[in-house]
Design a protein around this motif. Structure first.
Motif, PDB file in Angstrom:
ATOM      1  N   VAL A 315       9.410  10.900  -0.998  1.00  0.00           N
ATOM      2  CA  VAL A 315       7.977  10.902  -1.328  1.00  0.00           C
ATOM      3  C   VAL A 315       7.768  10.072  -2.588  1.00  0.00           C
ATOM      4  O   VAL A 315       8.470  10.255  -3.596  1.00  0.00           O
ATOM      5  CB  VAL A 315       7.425  12.331  -1.515  1.00  0.00           C
ATOM      6  N   LEU A 316       6.804   9.155  -2.522  1.00  0.00           N
ATOM      7  CA  LEU A 316       6.526   8.244  -3.634  1.00  0.00           C
ATOM      8  C   LEU A 316       5.143   8.495  -4.215  1.00  0.00           C
ATOM      9  O   LEU A 316       4.239   8.955  -3.533  1.00  0.00           O
ATOM     10  CB  LEU A 316       6.559   6.788  -3.140  1.00  0.00           C
ATOM     11  N   GLY A 317       5.007   8.124  -5.464  1.00  0.00           N
ATOM     12  CA  GLY A 317       3.691   8.005  -6.081  1.00  0.00           C
ATOM     13  C   GLY A 317       3.006   9.331  -6.352  1.00  0.00           C
ATOM     14  O   GLY A 317       3.647  10.338  -6.656  1.00  0.00           O
ATOM     15  N   ASP A 318       1.666   9.308  -6.196  1.00  0.00           N
ATOM     16  CA  ASP A 318       0.842  10.457  -6.580  1.00  0.00           C
ATOM     17  C   ASP A 318       1.311  11.763  -5.949  1.00  0.00           C
ATOM     18  O   ASP A 318       1.230  12.819  -6.571  1.00  0.00           O
ATOM     19  CB  ASP A 318      -0.616  10.215  -6.141  1.00  0.00           C
ATOM     20  N   ALA A 319       1.767  11.700  -4.691  1.00  0.00           N
ATOM     21  CA  ALA A 319       2.101  12.924  -3.960  1.00  0.00           C
ATOM     22  C   ALA A 319       3.380  13.589  -4.469  1.00  0.00           C
ATOM     23  O   ALA A 319       3.620  14.761  -4.207  1.00  0.00           O
ATOM     24  CB  ALA A 319       2.258  12.612  -2.467  1.00  0.00           C
ATOM     25  N   SER A 320       4.192  12.844  -5.205  1.00  0.00           N
ATOM     26  CA  SER A 320       5.479  13.392  -5.629  1.00  0.00           C
ATOM     27  C   SER A 320       5.348  14.205  -6.916  1.00  0.00           C
ATOM     28  O   SER A 320       4.461  13.981  -7.735  1.00  0.00           O
ATOM     29  CB  SER A 320       6.483  12.251  -5.849  1.00  0.00           C
ATOM     30  N   GLN A 321       6.257  15.135  -7.047  1.00  0.00           N
ATOM     31  CA  GLN A 321       6.393  15.873  -8.313  1.00  0.00           C
ATOM     32  C   GLN A 321       7.747  15.474  -8.868  1.00  0.00           C
ATOM     33  O   GLN A 321       8.782  15.886  -8.368  1.00  0.00           O
ATOM     34  CB  GLN A 321       6.326  17.376  -8.042  1.00  0.00           C
ATOM     35  N   GLN A 322       7.713  14.585  -9.862  1.00  0.00           N
ATOM     36  CA  GLN A 322       8.955  13.948 -10.276  1.00  0.00           C
ATOM     37  C   GLN A 322       9.327  14.157 -11.733  1.00  0.00           C
ATOM     38  O   GLN A 322      10.434  13.847 -12.139  1.00  0.00           O
ATOM     39  CB  GLN A 322       8.904  12.435  -9.969  1.00  0.00           C
ATOM     40  N   GLY A 323       8.387  14.640 -12.548  1.00  0.00           N
ATOM     41  CA  GLY A 323       8.713  14.787 -13.960  1.00  0.00           C
ATOM     42  C   GLY A 323       7.660  14.165 -14.841  1.00  0.00           C
ATOM     43  O   GLY A 323       6.485  14.509 -14.750  1.00  0.00           O
ATOM     44  N   ASP A 324       8.078  13.186 -15.645  1.00  0.00           N
ATOM     45  CA  ASP A 324       7.216  12.743 -16.740  1.00  0.00           C
ATOM     46  C   ASP A 324       6.253  11.598 -16.412  1.00  0.00           C
ATOM     47  O   ASP A 324       5.376  11.279 -17.206  1.00  0.00           O
ATOM     48  CB  ASP A 324       8.091  12.289 -17.927  1.00  0.00           C
TER      49      ASP A 324
END
Lengths: 421, 251
Positions: A315-324
């Motif tokens: 999952v890329l971009g806005d939809a992801s929950q990735q950190g900072d």
């Protein structure tokens, strides 16, 4: 129903390129297959990079319902009169010509066991790796009185295109001395400085065309991105026009009535002429359908953007929950290149380099008054973690601000070329 | 006989400084056929002055286009006419208006490139001393008027003002790694080599690229985004990027 993948080939050139390319075998079938859902800054970049760098060794299909992509970035400049709508529209023809199978359809289902994606048109596509870059959807009931059926009376204009044009038309039709209201979203949301650049651009438009008009912003947050820079700019350029009501003054306690065109903030009802409601956000729906979300967003591994739920779904971009990293087009583009490198490596054995990410967000406050904020990031086992950053300073010279704006124009040309070729 | 278009004249004539240029050009054009021979200066000094140009322009045997076009056979050449080089629209407009490179037009251009083509991609502050310009042109002229000389001339010599250690400059970059790293650059710097608000970095000579990036890294070059980006690049990573961009083909 299984559809012949060749039926999806965008152009005869793409067919020729695909047929001429060396075959790399994946488990159980011919060429390894990547399906990308969503053709924005994340998806278009990932599809293009995998197709380009694998030189035809990977079969890349991009599923995107719209035929023209309007960038959310710079859509505020259209509202302000600095860009025409055509300036921010991009065709997918260049991606098709570079070997990406572009399918204009909605992805409506994902079977992670069978590794297939089903489309609204009835087709089913198999994949070895699935990349979801669906952007955002809105949280139901986030703003009392508003739902998607009210988006014509009170546009969100937070997915660029017809909504943006609608908001511009309403802005132009505002009565003299009228009131423009914005309901700003809670964190986290797409483009942290976006609502405030929009306020600046609307103020710029009104100052020239309707100088006695007023702007009210109801905001559930106590502070926002580049706040000092925007507030300085608003005082310099639009003194007395903008009333920002933050959390401490009840900006989070808001309801709207799209029929009566009223906004009620902390119990006080105001009749407005235009109301831009930007509700709370969540990952685009297909991420939820695929079962890779946890709450509103899809948690991912920082090293390659694969989801915590499934190593073959990214999952890329806005939809992801990735950190900072902020949710921005720049971030999605940066994450897409890391993901593309990892996916290509997994499917073809090409060299995989360590993840590195960066982001810069430019905002325009008034003519030739641009500001920016940016940072670099690295992958840690826990998240994408910030390394270093910078932000424009208050009180900068007009030369610096002008150069910053010109730089943003260069960036727009750069990132759209990076996305679409 | 070269001439600037009327349109160009009217655009140039917007202020006094530009008026002076127009007067100078008009006068010079009138005298250009007889002036060529007499106006040449000291080619030895010109060779020294050429160090300012060489990071972008190659000249001599096997000279190829770099950031700027090669300068062999410059004299008498129509502006914006070197094959395979992507010029600014601004310079192309001047060429369409009849601009050719002779001593007189080169004097004006080298003095301040933007006076002649306001949107030129040649980012050069200009050489203000007329004698220096004459000396420089005497050097350049060696590679134009007598093609037989070109094969005997050395390619652009190496010498630069910088503090970078020879070890860093000698690093051989891995272009494959550079290609991956370049993703961080091409979000802003257009991969096609266009320059719209952010300079092109395509086909930069490797040494110039390395020197510039280290200057950002140690913050002697001012730009917050570039200082941040360069700040976390290792010496090897800078070399890899330099190798990739230097060898990049324009689509």
């Amino acid at each position: 129903m299984k559809l012949d993948r060749r039926a999806f080939m965008g152009t005869s050139a793409a067919v020729a390129a695909a047929l001429a390319a060396p075959m790399v075998r994946a488990a159980g079938h011919g060429k390894p297959r990547v399906v990308v859902v969503g053709g924005g800054a994340g998806g278009a970049t990932a599809a293009r990079y995998i197709a380009k760098d694998s030189k035809g060794a990977v079969d890349v299909t991009l599923i995107e319902p719209t035929r023209t992509y309007y960038t959310c970035f710079f859509s505020n400049l259209y509202l302000g009169g600095f860009k025409e709508i055509e300036d921010i529209g991009h065709s997918y023809g260049t991606l098709a010509a570079s070997g990406v199978n572009v399918v204009h359809d909605w992805a409506v289902g994902v079977d992670r066991g069978a590794k297939t994606v089903s489309l609204a048109g009835g087709a089913t596509l198999g994949y070895d790796k699935l990349i979801l870059s669906p952007g955002i959807d809105f949280v139901d009931g986030a703003v009392q009185g508003w739902d998607l059926s009210a988006q014509n009376a009170m546009p969100h204009a937070y997915k660029a295109g017809s909504q943006t044009e609608l908001l511009k038309a309403q802005l132009m039709a505002m009565p003299e001395g009228g009131t423009f209201a914005m309901v700003a979203p809670p964190n986290p949301y797409r483009c942290p400085p976006g609502p405030y650049e929009r306020i600046s651009m609307i103020a710029h438009f009104l100052k020239a065309n309707n100088p006695t008009a007023k702007i009210i912003v109801a905001d559930p947050k106590p502070k926002f991105s580049k706040m000092a820079l925007f507030q300085e700019g608003w005082a310099d350029h639009y003194d007395g026009m903008i009333d920002w009501i933050g959390e401490e003054f009840g900006g989070g306690d808001v309801s709207v009535d799209p029929g009566a065109m009223t906004v009620t903030i902390s119990g006080e009802e105001t009749k407005v002429d235009v109301c831009n409601v930007i509700p709370a956000m969540k990952a685009g729906r297909i991420a939820d359908i695929a079962g890779v979300t946890d709450g509103k967003w899809a948690p991912v591994n920082a090293a390659d953007m694969s989801t915590k739920a499934d190593p073959d779904v990214y999952v890329l971009g806005d939809a992801s929950q990735q950190g900072d990293m902020p949710k921005s087009g720049f971030s999605a583009n940066s994450q897409a290149k890391v993901c593309a490198n990892a996916v290509r490596g997994a499917l073809t054995g090409s060299k995989v380099f360590p993840a590195r990410f960066s982001n810069t967000c430019w905002s325009l406050i008034d003519t030739n008054d641009g500001v920016k904020v940016g940072a670099t990031y690295e992958a840690t086992p826990e998240k994408i973690a910030k390394v270093d950053g910078f932000i424009s300073k208050t009180g900068e010279s007009s030369d610096v601000r002008k150069a910053t704006y010109e730089e943003s124009e260069g960036w727009y040309a750069g990132i759209t070329e990076d996305m679409f070729g | 006989m070269s001439k600037l278009s009327l349109h160009t004249f009217s655009r140039l004539a917007v202020d006094l400084m530009r008026w002076r240029l127009v007067v100078a050009l008009t006068g010079a054009f009138a005298a250009s056929t007889i002036a060529h021979a007499e106006n040449l200066g000291d080619a030895e000094n010109g060779k020294r002055l050429y160090q300012e140009c060489r990071s972008c322009h190659a000249i001599g045997r096997n000279a190829k286009n770099k950031v700027g076009p090669h300068l062999n056979n410059l004299f008498g050449r129509k502006a914006a006419s070197v094959e395979g080089f992507r010029y600014s629209k601004s310079l192309e407009r001047q060429a369409a208006g009849g601009l050719e490179w002779h001593i007189d037009t080169l004097h004006a251009f080298i003095e301040n490139p933007t006076q002649v083509a306001s949107g030129t991609r040649m980012r050069y502050r200009g050489m203000k001393d007329p004698q220096d310009r004459a000396d420089l042109m005497a050097y350049l002229r060696q590679f134009s008027d007598s093609p037989a000389n070109i094969s005997e001339a050395d390619p652009t010599a190496d010498a630069e003002d910088h503090d970078l250690s020879p070890e860093i400059l000698a690093l051989t970059g891995d272009p494959e790694y550079g290609e991956y790293l370049s993703g961080e650059c091409t979000t802003c710097h257009q991969a096609g080599g266009e320059d719209r608000g952010i300079p092109s970095i395509v086909q930069w000579p490797e040494d110039v690229f390395v020197i510039a990036m280290h200057a950002y890294k140690n913050k002697t070059r001012a730009h917050p985004v570039m200082q941040m980006v360069a700040g976390r690049l290792s010496d090897e990573e800078i070399a890899a990027l330099a190798a990739y961009f230097a060898g990049q083909e324009l689509e």
